[in-house]
Design a protein around this motif. Sequence first.
Motif, PDB file in Angstrom:
ATOM      1  N   VAL A  84       1.210  -1.752   3.488  1.00  0.00           N
ATOM      2  CA  VAL A  84      -0.039  -2.084   2.789  1.00  0.00           C
ATOM      3  C   VAL A  84      -0.269  -1.133   1.613  1.00  0.00           C
ATOM      4  O   VAL A  84      -0.544  -1.564   0.481  1.00  0.00           O
ATOM      5  CB  VAL A  84      -1.229  -2.037   3.762  1.00  0.00           C
ATOM      6  CG1 VAL A  84      -2.548  -2.185   2.997  1.00  0.00           C
ATOM      7  CG2 VAL A  84      -1.110  -3.143   4.804  1.00  0.00           C
ATOM      8  N   VAL A  85      -0.128   0.163   1.856  1.00  0.00           N
ATOM      9  CA  VAL A  85      -0.407   1.155   0.811  1.00  0.00           C
ATOM     10  C   VAL A  85       0.626   1.087  -0.308  1.00  0.00           C
ATOM     11  O   VAL A  85       0.280   1.080  -1.497  1.00  0.00           O
ATOM     12  CB  VAL A  85      -0.456   2.571   1.418  1.00  0.00           C
ATOM     13  CG1 VAL A  85      -0.599   3.615   0.317  1.00  0.00           C
ATOM     14  CG2 VAL A  85      -1.609   2.686   2.408  1.00  0.00           C
ATOM     15  N   GLY A  90       2.438   0.098  -5.634  1.00  0.00           N
ATOM     16  CA  GLY A  90       3.549  -0.318  -6.478  1.00  0.00           C
ATOM     17  C   GLY A  90       3.150  -1.388  -7.468  1.00  0.00           C
ATOM     18  O   GLY A  90       3.555  -1.349  -8.643  1.00  0.00           O
ATOM     19  N   TYR A  91       2.343  -2.340  -7.043  1.00  0.00           N
ATOM     20  CA  TYR A  91       1.897  -3.402  -7.945  1.00  0.00           C
ATOM     21  C   TYR A  91       0.976  -2.849  -9.024  1.00  0.00           C
ATOM     22  O   TYR A  91       1.080  -3.210 -10.198  1.00  0.00           O
ATOM     23  CB  TYR A  91       1.183  -4.492  -7.155  1.00  0.00           C
ATOM     24  CG  TYR A  91       0.658  -5.611  -8.019  1.00  0.00           C
ATOM     25  CD1 TYR A  91       1.530  -6.474  -8.674  1.00  0.00           C
ATOM     26  CD2 TYR A  91      -0.709  -5.795  -8.201  1.00  0.00           C
ATOM     27  CE1 TYR A  91       1.053  -7.496  -9.484  1.00  0.00           C
ATOM     28  CE2 TYR A  91      -1.202  -6.816  -9.003  1.00  0.00           C
ATOM     29  CZ  TYR A  91      -0.308  -7.666  -9.640  1.00  0.00           C
ATOM     30  OH  TYR A  91      -0.777  -8.671 -10.455  1.00  0.00           O
ATOM     31  N   THR A 152       6.581   3.160  -2.686  1.00  0.00           N
ATOM     32  CA  THR A 152       5.844   2.775  -3.886  1.00  0.00           C
ATOM     33  C   THR A 152       6.786   2.547  -5.063  1.00  0.00           C
ATOM     34  O   THR A 152       6.640   1.574  -5.818  1.00  0.00           O
ATOM     35  CB  THR A 152       4.812   3.858  -4.246  1.00  0.00           C
ATOM     36  OG1 THR A 152       3.850   3.971  -3.192  1.00  0.00           O
ATOM     37  CG2 THR A 152       4.100   3.515  -5.542  1.00  0.00           C
ATOM     38  N   PHE A 153       7.760   3.417  -5.223  1.00  0.00           N
ATOM     39  CA  PHE A 153       8.710   3.254  -6.325  1.00  0.00           C
ATOM     40  C   PHE A 153       9.579   2.009  -6.139  1.00  0.00           C
ATOM     41  O   PHE A 153       9.929   1.340  -7.119  1.00  0.00           O
ATOM     42  CB  PHE A 153       9.583   4.494  -6.456  1.00  0.00           C
ATOM     43  CG  PHE A 153       8.943   5.596  -7.249  1.00  0.00           C
ATOM     44  CD1 PHE A 153       9.041   5.638  -8.625  1.00  0.00           C
ATOM     45  CD2 PHE A 153       8.212   6.582  -6.612  1.00  0.00           C
ATOM     46  CE1 PHE A 153       8.443   6.640  -9.363  1.00  0.00           C
ATOM     47  CE2 PHE A 153       7.604   7.594  -7.336  1.00  0.00           C
ATOM     48  CZ  PHE A 153       7.710   7.621  -8.712  1.00  0.00           C
ATOM     49  N   LEU A 186       2.245 -10.678  -3.492  1.00  0.00           N
ATOM     50  CA  LEU A 186       2.638 -10.190  -2.168  1.00  0.00           C
ATOM     51  C   LEU A 186       3.497 -11.203  -1.412  1.00  0.00           C
ATOM     52  O   LEU A 186       4.517 -10.824  -0.827  1.00  0.00           O
ATOM     53  CB  LEU A 186       1.397  -9.811  -1.358  1.00  0.00           C
ATOM     54  CG  LEU A 186       1.690  -9.099  -0.025  1.00  0.00           C
ATOM     55  CD1 LEU A 186       2.386  -7.769  -0.278  1.00  0.00           C
ATOM     56  CD2 LEU A 186       0.386  -8.857   0.740  1.00  0.00           C
ATOM     57  N   PRO A 187       3.134 -12.507  -1.397  1.00  0.00           N
ATOM     58  CA  PRO A 187       4.027 -13.471  -0.727  1.00  0.00           C
ATOM     59  C   PRO A 187       5.418 -13.547  -1.358  1.00  0.00           C
ATOM     60  O   PRO A 187       6.386 -13.883  -0.663  1.00  0.00           O
ATOM     61  CB  PRO A 187       3.274 -14.801  -0.886  1.00  0.00           C
ATOM     62  CG  PRO A 187       1.840 -14.413  -1.013  1.00  0.00           C
ATOM     63  CD  PRO A 187       1.856 -13.146  -1.790  1.00  0.00           C
ATOM     64  N   LEU A 188       5.518 -13.245  -2.667  1.00  0.00           N
ATOM     65  CA  LEU A 188       6.819 -13.276  -3.329  1.00  0.00           C
ATOM     66  C   LEU A 188       7.668 -12.036  -3.036  1.00  0.00           C
ATOM     67  O   LEU A 188       8.854 -12.015  -3.355  1.00  0.00           O
ATOM     68  CB  LEU A 188       6.632 -13.394  -4.847  1.00  0.00           C
ATOM     69  CG  LEU A 188       6.092 -14.730  -5.373  1.00  0.00           C
ATOM     70  CD1 LEU A 188       5.850 -14.641  -6.874  1.00  0.00           C
ATOM     71  CD2 LEU A 188       7.054 -15.865  -5.051  1.00  0.00           C
TER      72      LEU A 188
END
Length: 274
Positions: A84-85, A90-91, A152-153, A186-188
């Motif tokens: 989740v985090v 990242g996005y 995240t990266f 997120l689904p992608l």
Amino acid sequence: MTRRSPLMTHVFLLVGGVAWLYPFVWTLGSSLKGTDEFFGRGLNPLPGTPLWSNYGQAWQGASFGQYFLNTLTITVSTVLITLVVTAMAGYTLARTEFPGKGIVLVVVAATVFLPHGYTIIPIFDIMNALGLLNSLWSIIIVQAAGGIVFGTFLFMGYFRAIDRSLEDAARVDGANFHQVFWRIMLPLSGPMLATVGLFTAISAWNSFFIPLVFTLARPELRTLGVGMYAFIGENSTDWTLLCAGSVITLAPIIAIFLVLQRFFVNGLAGAVKQ
């Protein structure tokens, strides 16, 4: 010469693969041996008469049932928090710009190279101040925090590779930043979710140092890794049960990798594609 090169490459890879897998094969075979057979057969991994009862004794005699439940709870919770985090971070980093962004990324990335031994004391003090010592939550929070930068990266690289036209079309239809993330991006990111989840699960499942430090006062909170260490000290002569415990510890994470390996490869390919 050209024809020999592929053959030599395959021979080299085959020998390397056998050498890499042999310790696990030996451990698996030794977990089914009796004590006399364990020392008598040496490096021969094949048991004469398989003793499946070793697994039952290891599970009950060394409290592996409780250790397994603790490890499963920590791993699942750590994976969920990390996904989740890291997906949101990242996005955000992939699609937004702000002053000093490059410097922030460099400083954050540098924390990956800090050894746990140098940071364990301040982490211990923070958990103590929060009143979370001697609980599974302390391990979960520390484990999740340790994988946030790397995850995240990976997500940032993956989201950068996705065409912005999908987001633009969603915004034309009235979607805001958060809706675009949760409903479209997120689904992608299924392959990357599997990749980061697998990395996190392996790290959390096999972790030893962090669970050891935060369970010293409460042995019932030990994970499988720490339980194996305690098992060696308490049953140093029963090597067959130790091998059985090792197989119990390794089997779940190997099964997870086999199930998610396709997503794992796709996720890494998407993360490095720019």
